[in-house]
Design a protein around this motif. Structure first.
Motif, short mmCIF file in Angstrom:
data_model
loop_
_atom_site.label_atom_id
_atom_site.label_comp_id
_atom_site.label_asym_id
_atom_site.label_seq_id
_atom_site.Cartn_x
_atom_site.Cartn_y
_atom_site.Cartn_z
N GLU A 112 18.23 66.50 -28.16
CA GLU A 112 18.16 65.06 -28.34
C GLU A 112 17.40 64.42 -27.18
O GLU A 112 17.79 64.58 -26.01
CB GLU A 112 19.56 64.45 -28.39
N ALA A 113 16.32 63.73 -27.48
CA ALA A 113 15.62 62.92 -26.48
C ALA A 113 16.41 61.63 -26.31
O ALA A 113 17.41 61.40 -27.02
CB ALA A 113 14.20 62.63 -26.95
N THR A 114 15.98 60.77 -25.42
CA THR A 114 16.69 59.51 -25.21
C THR A 114 16.62 58.62 -26.44
O THR A 114 17.44 57.73 -26.61
CB THR A 114 16.13 58.74 -24.00
N ASP A 115 15.64 58.90 -27.33
CA ASP A 115 15.46 58.05 -28.51
C ASP A 115 15.52 58.82 -29.84
O ASP A 115 14.97 58.38 -30.82
CB ASP A 115 14.14 57.28 -28.41
N GLY A 116 16.20 59.95 -29.85
CA GLY A 116 16.39 60.65 -31.12
C GLY A 116 16.20 62.15 -31.04
O GLY A 116 15.85 62.71 -30.01
N LYS A 117 16.44 62.78 -32.19
CA LYS A 117 16.40 64.25 -32.29
C LYS A 117 14.98 64.78 -32.16
O LYS A 117 14.05 64.26 -32.77
CB LYS A 117 17.00 64.68 -33.63
N TYR A 140 21.06 67.27 -24.36
CA TYR A 140 20.52 65.93 -24.17
C TYR A 140 19.49 65.94 -23.05
O TYR A 140 19.70 66.58 -22.02
CB TYR A 140 21.64 64.94 -23.87
N LEU A 141 18.38 65.24 -23.27
CA LEU A 141 17.28 65.18 -22.31
C LEU A 141 17.12 63.78 -21.73
O LEU A 141 17.51 62.79 -22.35
CB LEU A 141 15.95 65.56 -22.99
N SER A 142 16.45 63.72 -20.57
CA SER A 142 16.12 62.44 -19.95
C SER A 142 14.70 62.03 -20.32
O SER A 142 14.06 61.27 -19.60
CB SER A 142 16.25 62.55 -18.43
N ARG A 143 14.20 62.52 -21.41
CA ARG A 143 12.83 62.26 -21.86
C ARG A 143 12.84 61.62 -23.25
O ARG A 143 13.72 61.88 -24.06
CB ARG A 143 12.02 63.56 -21.95
N THR A 144 11.80 60.83 -23.51
CA THR A 144 11.64 60.25 -24.84
C THR A 144 10.89 61.24 -25.73
O THR A 144 10.26 62.18 -25.24
CB THR A 144 10.83 58.94 -24.79
N SER A 186 10.57 60.32 -13.57
CA SER A 186 11.82 60.46 -12.84
C SER A 186 12.76 61.37 -13.61
O SER A 186 12.79 61.35 -14.83
CB SER A 186 12.47 59.08 -12.67
N TYR A 187 13.52 62.16 -12.88
CA TYR A 187 14.53 63.01 -13.53
C TYR A 187 15.88 62.33 -13.56
O TYR A 187 16.88 62.94 -13.89
CB TYR A 187 14.62 64.39 -12.86
N ALA A 188 15.92 61.06 -13.22
CA ALA A 188 17.18 60.32 -13.29
C ALA A 188 17.65 60.27 -14.74
O ALA A 188 16.84 60.21 -15.64
CB ALA A 188 17.00 58.92 -12.75
#
Length: 116
Positions: free
Chosen positions: A25-30, A77-81, A113-115
């Protein structure tokens, strides 16, 4: 290799746990399921099959982009879109393990950023 290829503190999955088949899951979906993984110290990554979303494609995602692994839901879960993953250097079955390709991937993801 850079810190891109190391899981964040407290995020690294159990070494006995296979993440293959987990949904990403990206920050905005699968994004898609994990097709391959590496848990080598300093060289950890996921190969995600984005076929449902970007037909016939895969993407290499460095371990540092992972914010959470949920073994109960079989999700990562990822910190990427999705857009950031889509715009990453093209996956190449022949070269994705080569140091030069991995450097391009690390440089690309390292711009963000990896935040969480």
């Amino acid at each position: 290799m850079s810190e891109s290829w190391t899981y964040r503190e407290g995020v690294a999955p159990d070494p006995d746990l296979s993440l293959i088949g987990y949904d990403v899951e990206a920050t905005d979906g699968k994004v898609g399921p994990v097709d391959e993984e590496s848990n080598v110290a300093g060289d950890s990554y996921l190969v995600v099959d984005t076929g449902l979303w970007i037909f016939g494609k895969k993407a290499v995602v460095p371990a540092a982009a992972v914010t959470r692994v949920d073994p109960e839901e079989n999700k990562i879960y990822l910190s990427r879109t999705k857009e950031e993953i889509k715009n990453a250097p093209e996956f190449d079955e022949e070269t994705y393990k080569d140091p030069a390709y991995r450097q391009k991937i690390g440089d690309y993801y390292g711009r963000f950023s990896y935040a969480p």
